[in-house]
Design a protein around this motif. Sequence first.
Motif: not given
Length: 408
Positions: A166-175, A239-244, A274-276
């Motif tokens: 799950k993404s728990i940052t203040r706001k979603p990463p750009y993209g 690395e979030v743009y790799l799906g991690h 491969n979370a997303h």
Amino acid sequence: MNRPTHLDVFIYLRKSRKDVEEERKAQENNTPFDTLAKHRRELLELVRREGHNVIDIFEEVVSGEFLSERPEAQEMLRQVEEGMVEGVVVMDLDRLGRGDMIDAGTIFRAFKFSETLIITPTEVIDCNAEGAELLFGVKSIIAREELKQINKRLQGGRRRSAKDGKSITRKPPYGYLRDENLKLIPHPEEAPIVKKIFEMIAEGHGRQAVVKHLDSLGVKPPEGDLWEQSTISHIIKNEVYLGHIIWGKVKHMKRNGKRVRKNLPPELWIRHENAHEALITQEQFDAANTALRGRWRAPTKKGVSLSNPLAGIIKCGICERALYMTRTTDRPNPQLRCINPRCQSVQKGVLLPLAEQRVLQALEILASKSPLSEEEIADSMASGQEDGVEIKQKQIIHLSKSLKNLTQ
């Protein structure tokens, strides 16, 4: 002790960490509420019921753990020490402070020496009463331990969420967008921009070229109104743009009331691969990062970062944006440049030694208590030909004119 009445009091309001989390959850459920407004109503009702006279209300808009992080509390304690009031009304004792024993001692001394009462809806604390210091210390320790447990549960929940992808940052990463399950899904407009950034960097374009291209297309940046080179670097390395999902790269600690950032080794990171849905392939990620690392960087000594001695002082005369220090292989000296892609300035930068020389020249003129106007100082600096004698001659002429006007 019996509850006192008709006192001159301060009201102190502060959010706790628990309040901040509850407000965040309420906002996610579209039922927002204001903790401070609720506490204000309750304390004003208490004051009205007991007939107190409110001198001032101190409202802390930040949830600082230490006293040094709370300016409103510092100002209130200063006035308490001066004996401005007879009592301070708060929701709970721990609202005054949940910091270390140093903070507890500072707060206790301020109320004890000024003989000021601490008034809550459930109790009244007189710091000069018998056993008050022990009571205050015990309550402070309990509040401190409760805060530790809250932080422990909070960090544990974040780690579990990261392990679940799950993404728990203040706001979603750009993209990306974030759904109700905190899972990331590609943003229909921003995702193609991320792919274009990786493509341009992999092809050998520099960060500034990417910034100019995005600005020419009118693409809105993640923060502010202008794309920054640092934003491009952050996207390329993420690395979030790799799906991690990766959590725990850094650890934030507090020392002497200041937040300290500490990088953690990769073996301590929490990874969920491969979370997303990925926006780029591993090959594209590697190519872009290799190209970014391969671009020339200014040489620096080991352990010493390149710093701008005029940072925050020299600004662009057109867009008033702070100049950025850069180095190039074909010039021995660093330059201060305006990196705003929208700036229409013809002269984009200046050599750092020349800028330092001009600053020192201006300071020398000001230090001599020169009566010259700003225009005359600017003219003398622009010419670059005048020495100290010529400056003194202009000062004599200026003073002679002033003397003539005074004697008329």
